[in-house]
Design a protein around this motif. Structure first.
Motif, PDB file in Angstrom:
ATOM      1  N   UNK A 112       9.932 -33.694  -3.697  1.00  0.00           N
ATOM      2  CA  UNK A 112      10.301 -33.343  -2.332  1.00  0.00           C
ATOM      3  C   UNK A 112      11.187 -32.096  -2.298  1.00  0.00           C
ATOM      4  N   UNK A 113      11.988 -31.886  -3.332  1.00  0.00           N
ATOM      5  CA  UNK A 113      12.812 -30.673  -3.381  1.00  0.00           C
ATOM      6  C   UNK A 113      11.923 -29.432  -3.428  1.00  0.00           C
ATOM      7  N   UNK A 114      10.895 -29.520  -4.249  1.00  0.00           N
ATOM      8  CA  UNK A 114       9.988 -28.382  -4.399  1.00  0.00           C
ATOM      9  C   UNK A 114       9.261 -28.082  -3.078  1.00  0.00           C
ATOM     10  N   UNK A 115       8.852 -29.139  -2.385  1.00  0.00           N
ATOM     11  CA  UNK A 115       8.167 -28.938  -1.109  1.00  0.00           C
ATOM     12  C   UNK A 115       9.120 -28.335  -0.081  1.00  0.00           C
ATOM     13  N   UNK A 116      10.354 -28.796  -0.101  1.00  0.00           N
ATOM     14  CA  UNK A 116      11.324 -28.257   0.850  1.00  0.00           C
ATOM     15  C   UNK A 116      11.674 -26.803   0.534  1.00  0.00           C
ATOM     16  N   UNK A 151       1.145 -26.999   1.618  1.00  0.00           N
ATOM     17  CA  UNK A 151       1.009 -28.248   0.860  1.00  0.00           C
ATOM     18  C   UNK A 151       1.007 -27.843  -0.609  1.00  0.00           C
ATOM     19  N   UNK A 152       1.525 -28.726  -1.444  1.00  0.00           N
ATOM     20  CA  UNK A 152       1.540 -28.457  -2.878  1.00  0.00           C
ATOM     21  C   UNK A 152       2.146 -27.071  -3.135  1.00  0.00           C
ATOM     22  N   UNK A 153       1.474 -26.226  -3.896  1.00  0.00           N
ATOM     23  CA  UNK A 153       2.042 -24.904  -4.189  1.00  0.00           C
ATOM     24  C   UNK A 153       1.335 -23.792  -3.413  1.00  0.00           C
ATOM     25  N   UNK A 154       0.800 -24.154  -2.258  1.00  0.00           N
ATOM     26  CA  UNK A 154       0.125 -23.144  -1.453  1.00  0.00           C
ATOM     27  C   UNK A 154       0.678 -23.133  -0.025  1.00  0.00           C
ATOM     28  N   UNK A 155       0.526 -22.012   0.657  1.00  0.00           N
ATOM     29  CA  UNK A 155       0.956 -21.895   2.056  1.00  0.00           C
ATOM     30  C   UNK A 155       0.036 -20.899   2.761  1.00  0.00           C
ATOM     31  N   UNK A 156      -0.378 -21.271   3.977  1.00  0.00           N
ATOM     32  CA  UNK A 156      -1.223 -20.386   4.781  1.00  0.00           C
ATOM     33  C   UNK A 156      -0.433 -19.896   5.981  1.00  0.00           C
ATOM     34  N   UNK A 157      -0.495 -18.597   6.230  1.00  0.00           N
ATOM     35  CA  UNK A 157       0.222 -17.991   7.354  1.00  0.00           C
ATOM     36  C   UNK A 157      -0.793 -17.353   8.301  1.00  0.00           C
ATOM     37  N   UNK A 158      -0.644 -17.647   9.587  1.00  0.00           N
ATOM     38  CA  UNK A 158      -1.636 -17.173  10.563  1.00  0.00           C
ATOM     39  C   UNK A 158      -1.014 -16.115  11.465  1.00  0.00           C
TER      40      UNK A 158
END
Lengths: 275, 275, 275, 275
Positions: B48-52, B74-81
């Motif tokens: 949870x620390x890593x996700x935060x 989610x996990x080690x990815x992030x999508x920006x729109x």
């Protein structure tokens, strides 16, 4: 799988592989660094700690991507050159540029406190990057010249400008006015005549920028049986030398020549364990 | 100027402006994170620390680029729109992707110690990024669905897998074998029957991932004369909710609707000082 | 102007300028030519009228675009090479490819009756085209080799195949079977042993394809005062020779060398009137 | 195979597939048509034979590429619209543009003598082409509006200009001067007041350009057993009507709606034999 219904969106991704057999240069640039340098009290015209941090980040990048053959940096920018025949990440433009700028940025923040032990990093910095293809050795070298000449021109201007502002009690606006239209000769005169600065004695890292290359040397090591054999050891060097003339390139044929440029490199292939 | 002789190399730079009036999504992905998470002892299946920390970095990015309307991670990815009609950086693909991934990476390293006070960052992490165009609202939403359904599928698998490994004393290889070909129903049974895990009670941040949106609200502020007037205050929210169904989108018409989606936004234009 | 309201749609056009300093090759290909040749009773394996019509169209194209330095054709395809430093149509990929294929197609239909006086053109033919960048002289030459070797391989196969079918009363299917896996040696034997065909005596246009180049020669002309001066006359030649070896290229340094390759060309610049 | 040594050059070909789910418009344009029209004595301001030949070529193109849903032409240009979801040629930009322009050009030359029986074609004409993506129905319609409004503006200008030149014995230069800065109203007055031309009575093909669409109708046909069944018959229509307003589009929902736009089309799928 439930996901398959949405997976069609992958078809919107495009193929951005770059032309084979061209030099690929990724140049990164500090974003909003005027503000960033002010906020962190960078020395003017050059802050040697900041330049060394840039170099540290660049070395981290070159060390992590084996197909980088040379890198050149000055001010808040750095150019990284991939071997003409690199197949790294299938030569995909976005992969190469984003991964490289991410590694650079991470290293910059990671090593900040080593170079600025007294200055807390106030906010995360940012760099952008672009990748450009250069089809011939000559054009690649002209690119490198372009950046080093740019370094030279800017540094002479800045050295003169900040001499006027810092030592000459001239306002920035007046310093700008005074330098407008001046030639190199005029700037030399102002620096020497008014402030006793002999520009030629300025530090090479300011005048020439920084060059990161791999140095390969044969070293004696013991093989498992205890016998002494020769292996190639690769280390990264950071230089502050001229890259406009031929001397630099003639002394390092492996940079433009590719992996098989010299006998030394041939051997390197047979002895990758040490490397 | 001496430099002009080399300046022709700029002609090799290409124009990579993206098609107008399409949604631009930049997705970043951790590079080599299997090794990175092992090296820093991330809890499994979710830390949870890593996700935060990921969320903190994402919020930093969204906060710094006004045309980002939503982000999902989610996990080690992030999508920006980016808003469909964004003109940020002239919609240049390389600028958008590299600057965003650089900001994200910098924030990740910068805020590391807040989320991992006991764990020293061993080496700088890296992310790659790509930018993809989506021509319609429906396809953009399908993209978001794709990522959230992916989160769901992976998380259920991982929760089950690590229950077997951590609590069931099963080797990773055997756990893999056991789960091969299982349906959601089967996984629910393993988790509940063997380990007493009711998957539905797992934390939302694990099951749904994280959504960063701007929340706009009217607040009372005093104008220079002391009179109370209403202004719009924008804050960033990090949610862990469903974005597959319509409810989320119906409640936030401004995300897909652009700047002028609602009356509230209209007013925002007239009162940019607070924002 | 009323139109301005809609003119924003121009922003959706993209910039497709190709990398400078690379060889640009436009290759056109007949579309659906299996059916087209059947419908117009082309001789098999080669119809010399059809090849000459292709050459006529190619010459028309080369004649109309001055930066084309060489063209090579075989069967229903033709490759056109623009000078490495061409600035024609700003090197825009779509302009170069579409204009060239349009000129070629128009010429093909226009000159049809000269080469097929007895055969009415039944329906308009079509060609597609693509443009490819080649970054070095060696790679460009390898491209040309690729097409000529392809011509050689296909022609030997087809000559053998049609000998079997036309003279040997073998079905197409059986001829195909018989040739499957055969080497050049085997095909020579079949042709010579069974049909008395010495492949080496086949027409060069079939074995080598066609090469269109500009020939430059000094000619005596009278200037306005009546004095005799020398000018360069440029004519287009269609050859059927080897372009894999060095001889062809060594004899024509101006093809790869650009406009300034030879003294003759230097003069050409001073006397563009005749050319 | 001997060829494989050179086949690496294929790796230099790039993938130019266009974004899915966007309207693809290929616009072709006459190249050097000012000279071409002069050389073939086209009537001014409009030559109805030339426009009909353009339409004939356009119909040939639309007839040969089933995913073209509408085409619009005026003067020496024509725009062809592929269905948003077309998969023709994998949506490769170069394939679509070059094949289309080649077909158009071939048809133009092929049918020349039908429309200009008294005028020999002096030299092959040429067209260029470009392909543009439009992400929404509204933007596609705005593109079509752009072209039709352009037709209107140019035609009114040209009608007025040539009235002055042909009937008014004014030099071209003076006609140009006189029209500079005039509004529609002014041009109407010149045409009517000086030459008795009521612009509204000009031919629709001049004022509106030409629209090619598919018309689908149910027809009775006999099936193999002799029973009468209904099938869809598709014919191409060339119209000269307004496409700026909604009426045209409302009456033909299948153009923007895709294959499944109307019940009629549904049936078409079940009865493709006739079509």
């Amino acid at each position: 799988m439930a996901n398959s219904k949405y997976e069609y969106v992958r078809n919107f991704e495009s193929d951005d592989r770059l032309l084979p057999s061209t030099w690929l240069v990724v140049r990164i640039d500090g974003q909003g660094f005027t503000q960033f340098t002010a906020r962190h009290d960078f020395a003017k015209p050059n802050d040697v700690r900041a330049l060394q941090l840039m170099n540290r980040a660049a070395v981290t990048v070159v060390d992590s991507m084996r197909d980088l053959v040379i890198a050149y940096g000055q001010s808040d920018e750095y150019s990284f050159v991939f071997a003409k025949d690199t197949k790294a990440f299938e030569r995909r433009a976005s992969k190469l540029a984003t991964l490289l700028v991410s590694k650079f940025t991470a290293a910059y923040v990671f090593y900040w406190s080593e170079y600025f032990p007294q200055t807390r990093l106030q906010a995360p910095p940012a760099f952008d990057a672009r990748v450009v293809m250069y089809p011939s050795d000559r054009i690649l070298r002209d690119y490198m010249c372009w950046r080093q000449v740019d370094c030279h021109i800017n540094n002479m201007y800045n050295t003169c400008f900040w001499a006027l502002v810092n030592n000459g009690s001239v306002s920035r606006k007046d310093a700008e006015k005074r330098l407008k239209g001046t030639l190199a000769k005029d700037k030399h005169e102002i620096m020497f005549g008014e402030f006793g600065i002999n520009y030629n004695n300025e530090e090479e890292i300011f005048k020439k920028g920084s060059v990161v290359v791999r140095r390969r040397e044969l070293v004696d090591v013991a093989d498992p049986s205890g016998a002494i054999i020769q292996r190639i050891k690769v280390t990264l060097e950071t230089l502050h030398c001229d890259i406009v003339g031929d001397a630099f390139w003639d002394a390092r044929p492996e940079i433009l020549g590719g992996k098989h440029a010299c006998a030394l490199n041939q051997q390197e292939h047979a002895s990758s364990t040490l490397e």
